[in-house]
Design a protein around this motif. Structure first.
Motif, PDB file in Angstrom:
ATOM      1  N   LYS A   1       0.831  -1.205   0.000  1.00 34.79           N
ATOM      2  CA  LYS A   1       0.000   0.000   0.000  1.00 34.79           C
ATOM      3  C   LYS A   1       0.869   1.261   0.000  1.00 34.79           C
ATOM      4  N   GLN A   2       1.953   1.231   0.789  1.00 32.96           N
ATOM      5  CA  GLN A   2       2.860   2.373   0.791  1.00 32.96           C
ATOM      6  C   GLN A   2       3.512   2.561  -0.576  1.00 32.96           C
ATOM      7  N   ALA A   3       3.952   1.476  -1.189  1.00 30.48           N
ATOM      8  CA  ALA A   3       4.577   1.571  -2.508  1.00 30.48           C
ATOM      9  C   ALA A   3       3.598   2.102  -3.547  1.00 30.48           C
ATOM     10  N   THR A   4       2.355   1.638  -3.474  1.00 31.27           N
ATOM     11  CA  THR A   4       1.333   2.123  -4.403  1.00 31.27           C
ATOM     12  C   THR A   4       1.095   3.613  -4.230  1.00 31.27           C
ATOM     13  N   PHE A   5       1.023   4.053  -2.995  1.00 34.15           N
ATOM     14  CA  PHE A   5       0.777   5.466  -2.711  1.00 34.15           C
ATOM     15  C   PHE A   5       1.906   6.340  -3.252  1.00 34.15           C
ATOM     16  N   VAL A   6       3.139   5.915  -3.016  1.00 38.58           N
ATOM     17  CA  VAL A   6       4.291   6.707  -3.464  1.00 38.58           C
ATOM     18  C   VAL A   6       4.385   6.728  -4.985  1.00 38.58           C
ATOM     19  N   LEU A   7       4.209   5.582  -5.623  1.00 38.55           N
ATOM     20  CA  LEU A   7       4.366   5.506  -7.070  1.00 38.55           C
ATOM     21  C   LEU A   7       3.255   6.226  -7.821  1.00 38.55           C
ATOM     22  N   CYS A   8       2.114   6.403  -7.198  1.00 41.71           N
ATOM     23  CA  CYS A   8       1.044   7.176  -7.843  1.00 41.71           C
ATOM     24  C   CYS A   8       1.463   8.630  -8.042  1.00 41.71           C
ATOM     25  N   PHE A   9       2.345   9.134  -7.195  1.00 36.96           N
ATOM     26  CA  PHE A   9       2.852  10.491  -7.381  1.00 36.96           C
ATOM     27  C   PHE A   9       3.722  10.573  -8.644  1.00 36.96           C
ATOM     28  N   VAL A  10       4.397   9.484  -8.973  1.00 39.03           N
ATOM     29  CA  VAL A  10       5.182   9.451 -10.210  1.00 39.03           C
ATOM     30  C   VAL A  10       4.261   9.625 -11.412  1.00 39.03           C
ATOM     31  N   SER A  11       3.140   8.934 -11.390  1.00 39.41           N
ATOM     32  CA  SER A  11       2.182   9.038 -12.488  1.00 39.41           C
ATOM     33  C   SER A  11       1.577  10.443 -12.568  1.00 39.41           C
TER      34      SER A  11
ATOM     35  N   LEU B   1      13.485  10.707  -5.414  1.00 42.17           N
ATOM     36  CA  LEU B   1      14.764  10.075  -5.080  1.00 42.17           C
ATOM     37  C   LEU B   1      14.717   9.425  -3.702  1.00 42.17           C
ATOM     38  N   PHE B   2      13.819   9.879  -2.835  1.00 39.33           N
ATOM     39  CA  PHE B   2      13.704   9.287  -1.511  1.00 39.33           C
ATOM     40  C   PHE B   2      13.114   7.878  -1.566  1.00 39.33           C
ATOM     41  N   TYR B   3      12.624   7.480  -2.740  1.00 37.95           N
ATOM     42  CA  TYR B   3      12.135   6.125  -2.879  1.00 37.95           C
ATOM     43  C   TYR B   3      13.233   5.101  -2.700  1.00 37.95           C
ATOM     44  N   TYR B   4      14.467   5.560  -2.762  1.00 40.77           N
ATOM     45  CA  TYR B   4      15.615   4.670  -2.535  1.00 40.77           C
ATOM     46  C   TYR B   4      15.505   3.977  -1.177  1.00 40.77           C
ATOM     47  N   TRP B   5      14.985   4.700  -0.197  1.00 38.64           N
ATOM     48  CA  TRP B   5      14.866   4.136   1.156  1.00 38.64           C
ATOM     49  C   TRP B   5      13.526   3.453   1.387  1.00 38.64           C
TER      50      TRP B   5
ATOM     51  N   PHE C   1      16.066   0.730  -9.506  1.00 36.75           N
ATOM     52  CA  PHE C   1      17.248   1.473  -9.943  1.00 36.75           C
ATOM     53  C   PHE C   1      16.893   2.394 -11.112  1.00 36.75           C
ATOM     54  N   CYS C   2      16.136   1.866 -12.050  1.00 35.46           N
ATOM     55  CA  CYS C   2      15.727   2.654 -13.216  1.00 35.46           C
ATOM     56  C   CYS C   2      14.851   3.831 -12.790  1.00 35.46           C
ATOM     57  N   LEU C   3      13.956   3.597 -11.858  1.00 30.84           N
ATOM     58  CA  LEU C   3      13.059   4.651 -11.392  1.00 30.84           C
ATOM     59  C   LEU C   3      13.835   5.797 -10.752  1.00 30.84           C
ATOM     60  N   ILE C   4      14.825   5.476  -9.958  1.00 31.65           N
ATOM     61  CA  ILE C   4      15.602   6.510  -9.269  1.00 31.65           C
ATOM     62  C   ILE C   4      16.473   7.291 -10.246  1.00 31.65           C
ATOM     63  N   VAL C   5      17.144   6.587 -11.159  1.00 32.70           N
ATOM     64  CA  VAL C   5      18.028   7.256 -12.120  1.00 32.70           C
ATOM     65  C   VAL C   5      17.229   8.171 -13.042  1.00 32.70           C
ATOM     66  N   THR C   6      16.111   7.679 -13.578  1.00 35.76           N
ATOM     67  CA  THR C   6      15.307   8.501 -14.485  1.00 35.76           C
ATOM     68  C   THR C   6      14.666   9.681 -13.756  1.00 35.76           C
ATOM     69  N   SER C   7      14.339   9.512 -12.483  1.00 35.50           N
ATOM     70  CA  SER C   7      13.802  10.641 -11.709  1.00 35.50           C
ATOM     71  C   SER C   7      14.843  11.745 -11.575  1.00 35.50           C
TER      72      SER C   7
END
Length: 304
Positions: free
Chosen positions: A41-51, A300-304, A201-207
């Motif tokens: 649920k936390q991952a879904t919430f954070v990744l929705c901000f990417v979208s 970038l804080f998604y790294y943690w 890794f791809c998500l962080i680098v592209t961000s």
């Protein structure tokens, strides 16, 4: 193959007759440990901000490339208007060519009268009649906007800053075409990188690259550099969005993948609505570009 029974009797069996346990898949593991628990649920919430953030890259040209009403800048016309005490409407009626003039392929936004408004003795009621050799207004020759344009807008866009109107209006389309070309190439290249080195890794680098390129777009000193940085932002931002979509689908169980996929797409729609409000509150394109780019640094804080 030879095996022995519990009584020591030797038997011969085929290799393919041995019972083998089925290797568990990721879906089997997720069904066992939980398909949509707290971490998912936390991952879904954070990744929705990417979208949501991606929407500003996808349709930002609507506001960044806004073309307001404009007309040619006629040297001396403003001074004559001030001396005669004209209102804006009177100045436009007396100094700007009429719209849709017969025989003219371009509108009055791209042509001006070929007259010198600094000539002394011009009448305030009908200044064009003071020029000898001209009959009615339609006989006065028109020339392209050689001294720039006047824009009826309190804000700014790439159009008003780089004068992307009339003969240069195609450059607005090129601005968007470059980011779409980046989407196409980046989806292939970044997709391979995500398979090779991992989604996270791809998500962080592209961000990081998208955030840097977005800031450089806002700081671009010329149209050429702006287009180059815009292409770079498109190159990584689409891959960033796709990596987030795949990652959000992989961390949840099979029965919840449709749900998180819909939420991910809905977040994009929410980003469109939020972009409208930001563009209304920030009518200057450079500040708007910086504002919609800043969220990529927080990813970038998604790294943690």
């Amino acid at each position: 193959m030879t095996i022995y029974s519990s009584v020591g009797k030797r038997n011969h069996v085929s290799y393919f007759e041995l019972p083998y346990a089925k290797m568990p898949t990721l879906d089997d593991i997720l069904e066992h440990i939980g398909e949509f628990d707290l971490f998912q649920k936390q991952a879904t919430f954070v990744l929705c901000f990417v979208s949501a953030a991606f929407s500003s890259v996808y349709v930002g040209v609507v506001f960044l490339g806004f073309t307001p009403e404009h007309r040619c800048l006629s040297p001396g016309a403003a001074e004559l208007s001030s001396r005669c005490g004209w209102s804006l409407e009177e100045e436009l009626n007396l100094t700007v060519p009429e719209q849709g003039r017969p025989g003219e392929s371009l509108s009055s936004q791209c042509r001006r009268y070929d007259v010198d408004w600094n000539t002394t003795g011009l009448s305030c009621t009908n200044p064009l009649e003071n020029f000898t050799g001209y009959g009615n207004r339609s006989s006065i020759p028109l020339v392209p906007c050689q001294d720039g344009w006047v824009y009826d807008s309190s804000g700014s866009s790439i159009v008003t800053e780089f004068n992307l109107v009339c003969e240069d209006s195609w450059k607005v389309d090129l601005f968007q075409s470059c980011v779409c070309a980046g989407f196409f190439i980046g989806s292939i290249c970044v997709g391979y990188m995500a398979d090779r080195f991992g989604r996270k890794f791809c998500l962080i680098v592209t961000s990081l690259v998208s955030a840097t390129a977005g800031i450089l777009v806002a700081l671009a000193p010329s149209y050429l550099w702006m287009v180059i940085f815009r292409f770079l932002q498109g190159f990584v931002s689409k891959g960033n969005w796709v990596a987030g979509y795949i990652l959000i689908s992989e961390v949840v169980g099979p029965s919840h993948r449709n749900t998180v996929g819909i939420l991910y797409q809905a977040a994009f729609t929410f980003g469109l609505i939020l972009l409208d409000g930001l563009a209304y509150a920030i009518p200057h394109w450079r500040w708007l570009q910086i504002t919609v780019t800043l969220p990529y640094f927080f990813f970038l804080f998604y790294y943690w």
